[in-house]
Design a protein around this motif. Structure first.
Motif, PDB file in Angstrom:
ATOM      1  N   PHE A   1       0.806  -1.224   0.000  1.00  0.00           N
ATOM      2  CA  PHE A   1       0.000   0.000   0.000  1.00  0.00           C
ATOM      3  C   PHE A   1       0.835   1.269   0.000  1.00  0.00           C
ATOM      4  O   PHE A   1       1.959   1.279   0.485  1.00  0.00           O
ATOM      5  N   GLN A   2       0.200   2.335  -0.451  1.00  0.00           N
ATOM      6  CA  GLN A   2       0.757   3.669  -0.279  1.00  0.00           C
ATOM      7  C   GLN A   2       0.841   3.938   1.216  1.00  0.00           C
ATOM      8  O   GLN A   2      -0.041   3.550   1.962  1.00  0.00           O
ATOM      9  N   SER A   3       1.914   4.563   1.646  1.00  0.00           N
ATOM     10  CA  SER A   3       2.126   4.880   3.060  1.00  0.00           C
ATOM     11  C   SER A   3       1.913   3.651   3.916  1.00  0.00           C
ATOM     12  O   SER A   3       1.197   3.685   4.898  1.00  0.00           O
ATOM     13  N   SER A   4       2.505   2.529   3.519  1.00  0.00           N
ATOM     14  CA  SER A   4       2.170   1.299   4.229  1.00  0.00           C
ATOM     15  C   SER A   4       2.959   1.130   5.520  1.00  0.00           C
ATOM     16  O   SER A   4       3.118   0.036   6.017  1.00  0.00           O
TER      17      SER A   4
ATOM     18  N   ASN B   1       1.818   1.587   8.059  1.00  0.00           N
ATOM     19  CA  ASN B   1       0.803   1.105   8.973  1.00  0.00           C
ATOM     20  C   ASN B   1       0.174  -0.195   8.516  1.00  0.00           C
ATOM     21  O   ASN B   1      -0.840  -0.615   9.030  1.00  0.00           O
ATOM     22  N   ALA B   2       0.783  -0.819   7.519  1.00  0.00           N
ATOM     23  CA  ALA B   2       0.134  -1.975   6.918  1.00  0.00           C
ATOM     24  C   ALA B   2       0.347  -3.243   7.729  1.00  0.00           C
ATOM     25  O   ALA B   2      -0.335  -4.227   7.530  1.00  0.00           O
ATOM     26  N   LEU B   3       1.314  -3.212   8.631  1.00  0.00           N
ATOM     27  CA  LEU B   3       1.515  -4.376   9.480  1.00  0.00           C
ATOM     28  C   LEU B   3       0.777  -4.137  10.787  1.00  0.00           C
ATOM     29  O   LEU B   3       0.827  -3.040  11.340  1.00  0.00           O
ATOM     30  N   ASN B   4       0.119  -5.185  11.265  1.00  0.00           N
ATOM     31  CA  ASN B   4      -0.610  -5.061  12.523  1.00  0.00           C
ATOM     32  C   ASN B   4       0.384  -4.825  13.664  1.00  0.00           C
ATOM     33  O   ASN B   4       1.257  -5.648  13.905  1.00  0.00           O
ATOM     34  N   PRO B   5       0.281  -3.687  14.346  1.00  0.00           N
ATOM     35  CA  PRO B   5       1.308  -3.296  15.313  1.00  0.00           C
ATOM     36  C   PRO B   5       1.446  -4.217  16.514  1.00  0.00           C
ATOM     37  O   PRO B   5       2.472  -4.199  17.173  1.00  0.00           O
TER      38      PRO B   5
ATOM     39  N   ASN C   1       6.985  -5.510   3.889  1.00  0.00           N
ATOM     40  CA  ASN C   1       5.732  -5.488   3.134  1.00  0.00           C
ATOM     41  C   ASN C   1       5.911  -6.080   1.749  1.00  0.00           C
ATOM     42  O   ASN C   1       5.028  -6.758   1.224  1.00  0.00           O
TER      43      ASN C   1
ATOM     44  N   ASP D   1      -4.762   0.654   7.688  1.00  0.00           N
ATOM     45  CA  ASP D   1      -4.182  -0.073   6.560  1.00  0.00           C
ATOM     46  C   ASP D   1      -4.035  -1.559   6.849  1.00  0.00           C
ATOM     47  O   ASP D   1      -4.189  -2.380   5.966  1.00  0.00           O
ATOM     48  N   TYR D   2      -3.723  -1.905   8.103  1.00  0.00           N
ATOM     49  CA  TYR D   2      -3.488  -3.327   8.334  1.00  0.00           C
ATOM     50  C   TYR D   2      -4.757  -4.165   8.190  1.00  0.00           C
ATOM     51  O   TYR D   2      -4.703  -5.352   7.890  1.00  0.00           O
TER      52      TYR D   2
END
Ligand SMILES: Nc1ncnc2c1ncn2[C@@H]1O[C@H](COP(=O)(O)OP(=O)(O)OP(=O)(O)O)[C@@H](O)[C@H]1O
Ligand code: SF4
Ligand SMILES: [Mg+2]
Lengths: 629, 329
Positions: A103-106, A108-112, A169, B224-225
């Motif tokens: 994703f764009q600006s990913s 945050n794409a991984l679950n923290p 990612n 996003d996640y």
């Protein structure tokens, strides 16, 4: 337009439109009648400025659109199956196995709150027969592919740096060896050197593994570097499509020319970049005529009334009346005689920087002398005192009417140096001398009123125009504050000066801007306001800390040009902090390369760029996409 | 590990400070700390009741010897659980009085809180997952409406309807005739007596969890996640539970630990309404009868409870959210 179903296409988009239909705001068509296809193993770039609909299109291809967005027309065929017609249950087994994404600006794409490994494991176990150690083994392989140490497999996302997250990612996207990977600006916001190495990594893996890529970016240089074929998007439409080499050699659509114009070879004696002034049309309104007409320097009267069709021309596809007729195509009501010869250049505003100009600027009188300056920070950590040498023995001179670029990686000491110059911090060693209206004065000696007086002469412009303006204040109010504080203006004089400032930064007609709020302006316009606010104090020195890095490439040139004209016309000095050597070349006369707090290279910008001696400078130069070299 | 050690150390330090202040404050002025304390609580002009001073002194000690020996004496008394004698239930020690009441409250309130939390969180999560559907609207509007009602008012309504009108449940007290202890009749009576107060609590307490969970989860669903989890083709259940709900639960869990700490405050009204023999009612009695040793101890207990709840919340957060551990250590 209709595309004949080509048997060899992997992904085939036909007449796709996406509408946002929010409850409170007017509906808009973010993607209009888009058709294209991607063959197996092909690397396709999708380029367009911010808001042109790239992400919306990408999200539609993944069938991830949420309300209020929906696909209003058209189809997306994956291996012949129309995925717009599948139910969620039918689609699920295809997800990630056939199409994956970064994703764009990913960031945050991984679950923290979940370990990285688990986030690979869930998708691998969902779609393949691998279990237990076999999965871990696969994750190891993937980490090797993106060159990350295995010990991060068990890490939590927040323990990774921005660059590492993006690599993870990417590894995740490749976990199931998909047929197509959609990359939406996968490196925006990262350090240029990191960006460069990730993009190289992507390209290498793509060649090795043979997956197809749709690569979304607003940076045409990068797209040209990487892609086999390019789609140019404007206001929700594809306006040109061609293979990368042809697009570079013979751009047909004026917008493509405009995008290409934002690049130039930084090694040339004279660099010129053009930019596309103005903004995207309002997508909530129906467009009559060509959507680009308001910004197009090649427009003719036909463009106002008739929308150009997107159709094949000269080996590619284009939607432009003028380009079509120029290249022997036929357009109703238009003859070859009505249009001139095709040009490669975008006939819009231009920003030129010559080597001679720089040579002259470097002979000007000094404004600020930095003399063997060092700064060591001490931090207590428990009982130990940690010393960090942030800046070490840095010397240079900033002159009137001159721009010095301060180039270096994050953490190299650029910001510390800026703090020392503004007097926020005092150097541990060495001196900084200001050659102001009251003669030579040492900055570290300023106290109280004198310090406030000095700060008026030195203004900062920061990276992010979104956070540096108070969202609750109108533009006029934002500009009045410093005028009242520094110059005690009021009433008419105040209003006049606000207008003047807006004119200086080309926000005209000014009455259209004074009463607006920041969120009603584009990124470029906001950065202009920030610059105007800095100018309100009538500074002698402006420190611009990455003022364009958060902006769209198409508006970067605009801000550079503004800063350049301020130097020439107001006789001030600019310290331009960046890690982009192309923009350093456009704006600055002298460049200082910092690494670990030390100056590793210094000289007239053109000399440094032509024959860099330091290893780090060379890496920075490599990172500048150079489709022309 | 450092994170947890720091949190425990912080808890111990605050607890010690609270206990010490309790000792020091009455001693800041010259004179008998027990008298001063009673005066302060009773108001300047009122008559000193020797019985009250006596009761207080059992806890605060007499002003003999050095400040240090008084202090160690005081800590010693506390360590042995000697908080003085209750004035109302003279000559029973405060601890015994509290010891009897505390179980009623713990069982009533803890059970209802846990139930509320579970019900509220599940409803909230489901409403968020099915956001903008009829289920969501019913849950959201319903909660908002119930949230505007006063718990005390609901309690009265319940007493009237289920207690007097229908006569299904006893409306006051904790038990009737059975001997307190672990025996069938007593447990049955206790359960039926706690039914109405529990219901009164159960109507209101889940609301906060419903709305909190729903809002956090809807926010998380936009992250996003979550979109990535959908792109990965994970089953809905897994996304809803493993990604969205798990992350949205974090703030609620902290909130829950804190709510348990503040139990006493919430219990007072309901216990008073139902004349239920728990800590809340005891607190009311202590205030009414100017039973200062009891009041003091209840206050200490509440403070310690809140501190302990804070500690638990911090520790749980540290376990559930790896980011917290690093950010603060
Ligand atoms: N949730 C939304 N509701 C309404 N309009 C939206 C929404 N998201 C995007 N838009 C609009 O859709 C259009 C396309 O946006 P999109 O994000 O696809 O552009 P983009 O090309 O990806 O831009 P960028 O380069 O900034 O990422 C814009 O006009 C935008 O304002
Ligand atoms: S159709 Fe006309 S306005 Fe549109 S791009 Fe071509 S020349 Fe410009
Ligand atoms: Mg985008």
């Amino acid at each position: 337009m209709t595309t004949a179903t080509s048997p060899d296409a992997l992904l085939e988009v036909d007449g796709l439109s996406v509408r946002y239909e929010p409850k409170r705001n007017p509906s808009l068509t973010a993607v209009s009648d888009v058709s294209f296809s991607i063959r197996p193993g092909e690397f396709v770039g999708l380029i367009g400025e911010s808001g042109s609909g790239k992400t919306t299109l990408g999200t539609a291809l993944l069938r991830l659109l949420d309300r209020p967005a929906r696909i209003s027309e058209g189809s997306v065929r994956l291996d012949g199956t129309d995925i717009t017609a599948l139910s969620e249950d039918e689609l699920r087994p295809l997800r990630w196995r056939d199409v994956s994404t970064v994703f764009q600006s990913s960031m945050n794409a991984l679950n923290p709150v979940i370990r990285v490994e688990a986030q690979f494991r869930d998708v691998i176990e969902e779609h393949s027969g691998l279990r237990g150690d076999a999965v871990t083994e696969r994750v190891r392989e993937l980490f090797d592919m993106v060159m990350i140490d295995h010990r991060f497999i068990r890490a939590f996302p927040h323990e990774l740096s921005g660059g590492m997250k993006q690599r993870v990612n990417l590894a995740l996207a490749l976990a199931l060896e998909p047929k197509v990977v959609l990359l939406d600006e996968p490196t925006t916001g990262l350090d240029v050197v990191v960006q460069h190495s990730i993009l190289e990594n992507i390209r290498r893996l793509q060649r090795e593994k043979g997956f197809a890529v749709l690569f979304i970016s607003h940076d045409i240089g990068t797209v040209l570097d990487l892609s086999d074929r390019i789609l140019v998007m404007y206001a929700g439409r594809i306006v040109e499509e061609n293979d990368a080499a042809s697009l570079l050699r013979d751009p047909m659509h004026p917008y493509t020319k405009g995008l290409l114009g934002s690049y130039s070879d930084p090694r040339a004696e004279t660099v010129r970049i053009t930019y596309v002034p103005g903004r995207l049309p309002d997508l909530t309104k129906d467009v009559t005529g060509c959507p680009f007409v308001a910004r197009c320097p090649e427009r003719i009267s036909l463009c106002e009334s008739v929308t150009p069709a997107f159709a094949p021309l000269a080996g590619g596809d284009v939607a432009c009346h003028v380009a079509r007729v120029q290249r022997g195509g036929e357009v109703d009501g238009l003859a070859a005689a009505d249009v001139g010869e095709p040009t490669r250049r975008f006939a819009g505003p231009e920003f030129v920087k010559t080597a001679a100009e720089s040579t002259e600027a470097l002979t000007r009188p000094a404004l600020l002398s930095v003399d063997s300056v060092g700064k060591t920070y001490e931090r207590r950590r428990g009982l130990k005192v940690e010393r960090t040498v942030a800046v070490d023995d840095v010397s240079f001179e900033l002159r009137r009417g001159e721009v010095t670029a301060l180039v270096g990686q994050s953490g190299s000491g650029k910001t510390t140096l800026a703090r020392l110059i503004t007097g926020v911090d005092k150097p541990s060693t060495g001196r900084i001398v200001f050659h102001g209206p009251d003669g030579e004065q040492e900055v570290a000696g300023f106290r109280g009123r004198a310090l406030r007086g000095y700060r008026k002469h030195v203004q900062m412009v920061f990276q992010d125009p979104y956070s540096s303006l108070n969202p609750a204040k109108r533009i006029g109010q934002a500009l009045e504050r410093p005028l009242v504080n520094h110059h005690g203006l009021s009433g008419r004089a105040l209003r006049d000066r606000v207008r003047e400032l807006l004119e200086t930064v080309a926000l005209t007609p000014t009455e259209r801007f004074v009463d607006r709020y920041p969120h009603e302006l584009s990124g470029g316009q906001r950065q202009r306001v920030v610059i105007a606010r800095a100018l309100a104090a009538e500074p002698e020195i402006v420190i611009a800390d990455e003022p364009i890095s958060s902006l769209d490439v198409s508006i970067r040139a605009e801000i550079l040009e503004l800063l350049g004209s301020l130097v020439r016309e107001h006789d001030m000095g600019i310290l331009y902090i960046t890690h982009d050597l192309l923009s350093a070349r456009m704006l600055s006369d002298e460049v200082l390369v910092l690494n670990d707090g030390r100056v590793v290279e210094r000289g007239p910008t053109l000399d440094v760029i032509r024959s860099p001696r330091d290893e780090y400078t060379r890496r920075l130069l490599d990172a500048v996409p150079n489709p022309f070299g | 590990m450092r994170y947890f050690a720091r949190k425990v150390a912080f808890f111990l330090a605050t607890l010690w400070a609270v206990v010490t202040l309790n000792f020091l404050i009455p001693r800041l002025q010259p004179g008998d700390p027990a008298e001063i304390m009673v005066k302060r609580l009773a108001g300047k002009d009122s008559q000193l009741d020797p019985a009250q001073v006596q009761a207080m002194r059992a806890m605060l000690g007499t002003p003999d010897g050095s400040l240090w020996s008084q202090y160690t004496g005081y800590l010693g008394e506390l360590a042995h659980g000697n908080f003085g004698l209750s004035y109302t239930y003279y000559p029973f020690p405060v601890t015994e009085v509290i010891g009897q009441a505390i179980w009623w409250t713990v069982v009533l309130v803890v059970v209802t809180q846990v139930l509320s939390f579970a019900v509220g969180t599940v409803l909230g999560a489901y409403a968020a997952w099915r956001r903008n559907t009829r289920f969501d609207s019913v849950v959201t509007l319903g909660s908002t409406f119930l949230g505007t009602l006063q718990p005390f008012w609901i309690a009265l309504l319940l007493i009237y309807l289920l207690g007097y009108t229908l006569g299904w449940f006893p409306t006051s007290g904790g038990y009737e005739a059975a001997t307190p202890g672990f025996n069938g009749p007593f447990i049955q009576e206790a359960v039926s007596h706690s039914f109405l107060p529990a219901l009164a609590l159960l109507v209101v307490t889940p609301i906060g969890w419903v709305l909190g969970m729903r809002n956090t989860m809807i926010m998380n669903l936009g992250e996003d996640y979550i979109r990535l989890a959908r792109a990965k083709g994970l089953p809905d259940r897994r996304i809803a539970l493993g990604y969205a709900a798990r992350n949205a639960l974090l703030p609620s869990v902290t909130g829950f630990a804190l709510a348990l700490g503040g139990v006493l405050g919430g219990a007072i009204l309901v216990e008073t309404a139902f004349d239920y023999p728990g800590l809340g009612r005891l607190m009311g009695e202590a205030v009414e009868n100017k039973d200062y040793p009891l009041l003091q101890t209840l206050m200490l207990l509440t403070t310690a409870g809140v501190l302990l709840a804070n500690l638990v919340a911090d520790l749980m957060y540290g376990v559930l959210d790896p980011r917290a551990r690093r950010a603060q250590s």
